[in-house]
Design a protein around this motif. Structure first.
Motif, PDB file in Angstrom:
ATOM      1  N   GLN A  49       0.828  -1.203   0.000  1.00  0.00           N
ATOM      2  CA  GLN A  49       0.000   0.000   0.000  1.00  0.00           C
ATOM      3  C   GLN A  49       0.871   1.265   0.000  1.00  0.00           C
ATOM      4  O   GLN A  49       0.815   2.055   0.930  1.00  0.00           O
ATOM      5  CB  GLN A  49      -0.917   0.018   1.225  1.00  0.00           C
ATOM      6  CG  GLN A  49      -1.852  -1.154   1.345  1.00  0.00           C
ATOM      7  CD  GLN A  49      -2.764  -1.029   2.551  1.00  0.00           C
ATOM      8  OE1 GLN A  49      -3.524  -0.059   2.686  1.00  0.00           O
ATOM      9  NE2 GLN A  49      -2.687  -1.993   3.447  1.00  0.00           N
ATOM     10  N   PRO A  50       1.675   1.453  -1.016  1.00  0.00           N
ATOM     11  CA  PRO A  50       2.567   2.625  -1.027  1.00  0.00           C
ATOM     12  C   PRO A  50       1.812   3.951  -1.021  1.00  0.00           C
ATOM     13  O   PRO A  50       2.349   4.976  -0.592  1.00  0.00           O
ATOM     14  CB  PRO A  50       3.358   2.447  -2.330  1.00  0.00           C
ATOM     15  CG  PRO A  50       2.500   1.578  -3.187  1.00  0.00           C
ATOM     16  CD  PRO A  50       1.796   0.644  -2.236  1.00  0.00           C
ATOM     17  N   GLU A  51       0.568   3.924  -1.485  1.00  0.00           N
ATOM     18  CA  GLU A  51      -0.228   5.147  -1.536  1.00  0.00           C
ATOM     19  C   GLU A  51      -0.858   5.480  -0.185  1.00  0.00           C
ATOM     20  O   GLU A  51      -1.483   6.530  -0.032  1.00  0.00           O
ATOM     21  CB  GLU A  51      -1.325   5.011  -2.596  1.00  0.00           C
ATOM     22  CG  GLU A  51      -2.498   4.103  -2.215  1.00  0.00           C
ATOM     23  CD  GLU A  51      -2.181   2.610  -2.181  1.00  0.00           C
ATOM     24  OE1 GLU A  51      -3.009   1.833  -1.667  1.00  0.00           O
ATOM     25  OE2 GLU A  51      -1.098   2.232  -2.699  1.00  0.00           O
ATOM     26  N   ASN A  52      -0.693   4.622   0.812  1.00  0.00           N
ATOM     27  CA  ASN A  52      -1.274   4.814   2.135  1.00  0.00           C
ATOM     28  C   ASN A  52      -0.152   4.864   3.168  1.00  0.00           C
ATOM     29  O   ASN A  52       0.057   3.909   3.932  1.00  0.00           O
ATOM     30  CB  ASN A  52      -2.254   3.672   2.450  1.00  0.00           C
ATOM     31  CG  ASN A  52      -2.968   3.863   3.772  1.00  0.00           C
ATOM     32  OD1 ASN A  52      -3.118   4.986   4.248  1.00  0.00           O
ATOM     33  ND2 ASN A  52      -3.370   2.762   4.389  1.00  0.00           N
ATOM     34  N   PRO A  53       0.585   5.956   3.239  1.00  0.00           N
ATOM     35  CA  PRO A  53       1.815   5.995   4.039  1.00  0.00           C
ATOM     36  C   PRO A  53       1.570   5.943   5.542  1.00  0.00           C
ATOM     37  O   PRO A  53       0.572   6.466   6.060  1.00  0.00           O
ATOM     38  CB  PRO A  53       2.446   7.338   3.648  1.00  0.00           C
ATOM     39  CG  PRO A  53       1.304   8.179   3.191  1.00  0.00           C
ATOM     40  CD  PRO A  53       0.348   7.229   2.524  1.00  0.00           C
ATOM     41  N   ILE A  54       2.504   5.302   6.231  1.00  0.00           N
ATOM     42  CA  ILE A  54       2.606   5.416   7.681  1.00  0.00           C
ATOM     43  C   ILE A  54       3.394   6.690   7.941  1.00  0.00           C
ATOM     44  O   ILE A  54       4.414   6.958   7.301  1.00  0.00           O
ATOM     45  CB  ILE A  54       3.331   4.201   8.277  1.00  0.00           C
ATOM     46  CG1 ILE A  54       2.536   2.923   7.990  1.00  0.00           C
ATOM     47  CG2 ILE A  54       3.545   4.376   9.780  1.00  0.00           C
ATOM     48  CD1 ILE A  54       3.275   1.651   8.360  1.00  0.00           C
ATOM     49  N   LEU A  55       2.937   7.502   8.879  1.00  0.00           N
ATOM     50  CA  LEU A  55       3.566   8.796   9.133  1.00  0.00           C
ATOM     51  C   LEU A  55       4.579   8.706  10.263  1.00  0.00           C
ATOM     52  O   LEU A  55       4.454   7.874  11.180  1.00  0.00           O
ATOM     53  CB  LEU A  55       2.503   9.837   9.469  1.00  0.00           C
ATOM     54  CG  LEU A  55       1.402  10.027   8.418  1.00  0.00           C
ATOM     55  CD1 LEU A  55       0.396  11.058   8.894  1.00  0.00           C
ATOM     56  CD2 LEU A  55       2.001  10.415   7.077  1.00  0.00           C
ATOM     57  N   LEU A  56       5.570   9.579  10.213  1.00  0.00           N
ATOM     58  CA  LEU A  56       6.629   9.585  11.220  1.00  0.00           C
ATOM     59  C   LEU A  56       6.072   9.779  12.627  1.00  0.00           C
ATOM     60  O   LEU A  56       6.586   9.208  13.591  1.00  0.00           O
ATOM     61  CB  LEU A  56       7.639  10.688  10.897  1.00  0.00           C
ATOM     62  CG  LEU A  56       9.018  10.548  11.548  1.00  0.00           C
ATOM     63  CD1 LEU A  56       9.829   9.479  10.832  1.00  0.00           C
ATOM     64  CD2 LEU A  56       9.771  11.868  11.506  1.00  0.00           C
ATOM     65  N   ASN A  57       5.005  10.558  12.747  1.00  0.00           N
ATOM     66  CA  ASN A  57       4.459  10.818  14.078  1.00  0.00           C
ATOM     67  C   ASN A  57       3.612   9.665  14.607  1.00  0.00           C
ATOM     68  O   ASN A  57       3.022   9.772  15.680  1.00  0.00           O
ATOM     69  CB  ASN A  57       3.651  12.113  14.092  1.00  0.00           C
ATOM     70  CG  ASN A  57       2.450  12.087  13.158  1.00  0.00           C
ATOM     71  OD1 ASN A  57       2.061  11.040  12.651  1.00  0.00           O
ATOM     72  ND2 ASN A  57       1.860  13.246  12.924  1.00  0.00           N
ATOM     73  N   GLN A  58       3.569   8.549  13.870  1.00  0.00           N
ATOM     74  CA  GLN A  58       2.810   7.384  14.306  1.00  0.00           C
ATOM     75  C   GLN A  58       3.699   6.243  14.795  1.00  0.00           C
ATOM     76  O   GLN A  58       3.180   5.219  15.253  1.00  0.00           O
ATOM     77  CB  GLN A  58       1.944   6.858  13.135  1.00  0.00           C
ATOM     78  CG  GLN A  58       0.911   7.849  12.629  1.00  0.00           C
ATOM     79  CD  GLN A  58       0.215   7.354  11.371  1.00  0.00           C
ATOM     80  OE1 GLN A  58       0.823   6.716  10.518  1.00  0.00           O
ATOM     81  NE2 GLN A  58      -1.071   7.643  11.263  1.00  0.00           N
ATOM     82  N   VAL A  59       5.001   6.396  14.708  1.00  0.00           N
ATOM     83  CA  VAL A  59       5.883   5.235  14.892  1.00  0.00           C
ATOM     84  C   VAL A  59       6.787   5.324  16.116  1.00  0.00           C
ATOM     85  O   VAL A  59       7.547   4.393  16.397  1.00  0.00           O
ATOM     86  CB  VAL A  59       6.756   5.012  13.637  1.00  0.00           C
ATOM     87  CG1 VAL A  59       5.882   4.763  12.421  1.00  0.00           C
ATOM     88  CG2 VAL A  59       7.690   6.205  13.391  1.00  0.00           C
ATOM     89  N   ASP A 258      20.194  12.022  -1.325  1.00  0.00           N
ATOM     90  CA  ASP A 258      20.347  10.963  -2.319  1.00  0.00           C
ATOM     91  C   ASP A 258      19.658   9.675  -1.889  1.00  0.00           C
ATOM     92  O   ASP A 258      19.827   8.638  -2.531  1.00  0.00           O
ATOM     93  CB  ASP A 258      21.827  10.713  -2.623  1.00  0.00           C
ATOM     94  CG  ASP A 258      22.598  10.179  -1.414  1.00  0.00           C
ATOM     95  OD1 ASP A 258      22.096  10.306  -0.277  1.00  0.00           O
ATOM     96  OD2 ASP A 258      23.704   9.642  -1.611  1.00  0.00           O
ATOM     97  N   LEU A 259      18.863   9.767  -0.800  1.00  0.00           N
ATOM     98  CA  LEU A 259      18.090   8.628  -0.315  1.00  0.00           C
ATOM     99  C   LEU A 259      16.604   8.993  -0.330  1.00  0.00           C
ATOM    100  O   LEU A 259      15.971   9.172   0.714  1.00  0.00           O
ATOM    101  CB  LEU A 259      18.527   8.249   1.103  1.00  0.00           C
ATOM    102  CG  LEU A 259      19.993   7.842   1.272  1.00  0.00           C
ATOM    103  CD1 LEU A 259      20.351   7.744   2.737  1.00  0.00           C
ATOM    104  CD2 LEU A 259      20.271   6.531   0.541  1.00  0.00           C
ATOM    105  N   PRO A 260      16.017   9.118  -1.514  1.00  0.00           N
ATOM    106  CA  PRO A 260      14.599   9.500  -1.588  1.00  0.00           C
ATOM    107  C   PRO A 260      13.703   8.350  -1.159  1.00  0.00           C
ATOM    108  O   PRO A 260      14.052   7.172  -1.301  1.00  0.00           O
ATOM    109  CB  PRO A 260      14.412   9.824  -3.071  1.00  0.00           C
ATOM    110  CG  PRO A 260      15.409   8.954  -3.765  1.00  0.00           C
ATOM    111  CD  PRO A 260      16.607   8.892  -2.849  1.00  0.00           C
ATOM    112  N   HIS A 261      12.563   8.705  -0.615  1.00  0.00           N
ATOM    113  CA  HIS A 261      11.539   7.707  -0.298  1.00  0.00           C
ATOM    114  C   HIS A 261      10.202   8.428  -0.248  1.00  0.00           C
ATOM    115  O   HIS A 261      10.093   9.488   0.377  1.00  0.00           O
ATOM    116  CB  HIS A 261      11.809   7.032   1.048  1.00  0.00           C
ATOM    117  CG  HIS A 261      10.997   5.786   1.252  1.00  0.00           C
ATOM    118  ND1 HIS A 261       9.649   5.821   1.574  1.00  0.00           N
ATOM    119  CD2 HIS A 261      11.332   4.469   1.150  1.00  0.00           C
ATOM    120  CE1 HIS A 261       9.202   4.574   1.680  1.00  0.00           C
ATOM    121  NE2 HIS A 261      10.191   3.745   1.430  1.00  0.00           N
ATOM    122  N   PRO A 262       9.182   7.893  -0.906  1.00  0.00           N
ATOM    123  CA  PRO A 262       7.888   8.599  -0.962  1.00  0.00           C
ATOM    124  C   PRO A 262       7.248   8.808   0.410  1.00  0.00           C
ATOM    125  O   PRO A 262       6.417   9.709   0.553  1.00  0.00           O
ATOM    126  CB  PRO A 262       7.027   7.692  -1.849  1.00  0.00           C
ATOM    127  CG  PRO A 262       7.707   6.368  -1.859  1.00  0.00           C
ATOM    128  CD  PRO A 262       9.169   6.654  -1.708  1.00  0.00           C
TER     129      PRO A 262
END
Length: 297
Positions: A49-59, A258-262
């Motif tokens: 589910q790449p279109e449904n991201p887990i957010l940094l403030n959730q982890v 140089d380390l992109p991530h959606p």
């Protein structure tokens, strides 16, 4: 007491000791396994589910870090992967509560820790050298008072250079100037303590002084460090983007461009100060340090 009774008590004491150690060991293994499982869940979620991201403030969660840095770092490296599992932490205290301990103990990382307090260094060495998950290759712990003039030589002299996975910097003072000078390693991820009392008012830092000592209140180090806008500017010049902070906005996380991530886009500094404690600092604590010496950068 007879010899037989003394032997019995000694024997029972030894059994209880080893049972306790076994229990501690099982708890540690369970913690490591649960973290590895969590990393796999992040990877699987992204794959499906790449279109449904887990957010940094959730982890965020805390295993050994002061706040929720352990969980955030686990999330970042689950998404980015690791290159060599090497980290450098500048001002790691006694090593028991810091941003890298969880990586050493639960994920087989190696690295270099600095602290200026001889007692902290002794405690850190004893902790890692006596821990079942670190004793065969503990992190190198070095006592040093870090300045912008010695930081690179100290890292190089202790056998570290080039690309590392993580740099954590928190010296309660000259953080900005040390980060500006540091080039002995090229971290993929950086954690920097920020002075959240400033919010996004200005890009400022304490003026440089080799012997700078932070001014503390009951809430923490009030006159110290640099604002988030100052670090966003500096790290941007070095090729890093801000991907978020912990909830209290006391530690900021940067990823090399140089380390992109959606799921790890650059975020606005303005969106990092939503927690009530961050707002308390910006509103109630800020007036006490507003007119102290600060340098715009």
């Amino acid at each position: 007491m007879s010899i037989g009774h003394r032997f019995r008590d000694f024997f029972i004491g030894e059994i209880l000791y080893y049972l306790r150690k076994l229990s501690e060991r099982q708890a540690e293994k369970s913690d490591a396994l649960s973290q590895i499982s969590l990393m796999m869940q992040y990877k699987t979620h992204f794959a499906l589910q790449p279109e449904n991201p887990i957010l940094l403030n959730q982890v965020g969660f805390r295993a050994y870090s002061q706040h929720e840095e352990d969980g955030i770092l686990l999330f970042l490296f689950a998404l980015l992967g690791t290159k060599n599992k090497i980290c450098v932490e500048i001002c790691a205290g006694d090593g028991r509560e810091c941003n890298t301990a969880n990586l050493f103990l639960n994920h087989r990382w190696t690295g270099l820790l600095f602290d200026g307090d001889e007692r902290n260094v002794a405690k850190a060495n004893a902790f890692y050298q006596g821990h079942l998950d670190a004793r065969f290759w503990p992190p190198k712990v070095v006592r040093a008072w870090i300045t912008r003039d010695n930081i690179n030589n100290l890292i190089l002299q202790n056998g570290f250079q080039g690309e590392v996975d993580l740099l954590s910097l928190d010296v309660d003072g000259n953080d900005y100037w040390i980060m500006e000078a540091l080039n002995a390693v090229q971290p993929r991820v950086i954690v920097l303590e920020i002075n959240h009392l400033w919010g996004v008012r200005a890009a400022v830092t304490v003026p440089y002084a080799d012997d700078f000592v932070a001014e503390f209140t009951e809430w923490g180090s009030d006159y110290a460090g640099a604002s988030l806008p100052a670090f966003v500017k500096l790290c941007g010049e070095k090729g890093y983007r801000l991907v978020g902070t912990n909830a209290f906005a006391t530690n900021a996380f940067f990823v090399r461009n140089d380390l992109p991530h959606p799921w790890l886009p650059e975020v606005r500094a303005e969106d990092c100060f939503l927690h009530p404690r961050a707002k308390f600092g910006m509103e109630k604590r800020y007036p006490a340090i507003e007119n102290k010496p600060w340098q715009e950068v």
